[in-house]
Enzyme design. Structure first.
Site: not given
Length: 282
Positions: A8, A132
């Protein structure tokens, strides 16, 4: 069954406030790279986890990492027996600002929901595992706000290349947030889409990563990585991702990024290529 856990990347990251409980509120454009870990499943009576891969050494002493926590939480939520042999192939560096552990947890949720026949809301489970994890469940570019639980559609991303580089230094996220000082940032205003990589990089250059300065204060090698990336021919934008220490550089094409990554110091963790979306690579 195999699940991919892509890295990410926070193309920008603004800290826009702080809740009463101490959690920081964020505004960030998140994309996913073609680099990632892998989570595989084979049937077994008991739930177990084994580790392999070039970056697995940092996790050997961690008896209850996010993969097992995700598996147990999903089983508890869905009221099923937690079972199966999980293997995590760790290709991404640990505590590096590219959501490796969160992506691993998200891949675990996707894989186990499929093999266990679970129809639970994975996003609702994910938010209990970390800020996240919800965005990593979908593994699609998104605007991430709140403490990570508010996800909005991202602008249409053009084809770009991306280089990731880490000086092999772990940076704990809580320490970086604690070191942040100064006023909060505002929310970014982004177009619905960008015509090309250059236009996207120009707009993103007006934004920033509010955790970059505190990360450098705790880990000076981050500044060295940023300097090396800025010196690469054809680079469009350089920035740190997340809470560091991984930094990224944008290029016009994945091929250009791959060539650039190969020129970086061999003692760093480095990768170059294109972006990833859940329904296929860009």
């Amino acid at each position: 069954m195999l699940g991919f856990a892509p890295a990410k990347i926070n193309l920008y990251l603004h800290v826009v406030g702080r809740r009463a409980d101490g959690y920081h509120l964020l505004d960030s454009l998140v994309v996913f790279a073609g680099a990632g870990d892998e989570v595989s499943f084979t049937a077994a009576d008991e739930l177990t986890l084994s580790l392999e891969g070039p970056e697995s050494g940092a996790l050997v002493a961690e008896a209850d990492n996010l993969v097992l926590r995700a598996a147990r939480l999903l089983a508890e939520t869905a009221r099923v027996v937690a079972s199966g042999k999980l293997v995590l192939r760790k290709n991404l560096p640990v505590a590096s600002g590219i959501g490796g552990g969160s992506a691993d947890a998200a891949a675990t949720l996707r894989v186990l929901a499929e093999v266990w026949g679970v129809r639970a809301d994975l996003a609702a489970v994910a938010v209990r595992l970390g800020a996240d994890v919800p965005v990593c469940v979908a593994s699609r570019s998104a605007l991430m706000q709140g403490v990570g639980e508010v996800l909005r559609p991202a602008p249409k991303i053009p084809e770009i290349g991306i280089v990731l580089a880490n000086p092999r230094a772990a940076l704990p996220t809580p320490a970086v947030f604690k070191a942040r000082t100064g006023a909060f940032s505002g929310f970014a205003e982004l177009p619905a889409e960008w015509p090309d990589a250059r236009a996207m990089a120009r707009d993103l250059a007006e934004l920033g990563n509010d955790l970059e300065a505190p990360a450098i204060s705790l880990c000076p090698p981050v500044a060295e990585v940023l300097e090396a990336l800025r010196a690469l021919p054809g680079v469009l934008l350089v920035r740190m991702s997340g809470s560091g220490a991984t930094c990224f550089a944008l290029f016009q094409t994945p091929a250009a990024a791959a060539r650039a990554a190969a020129t970086l110091p061999e003692n760093w963790w480095r990768w170059g290529g294109g972006l990833y979306e859940a329904d296929g690579r860009l």
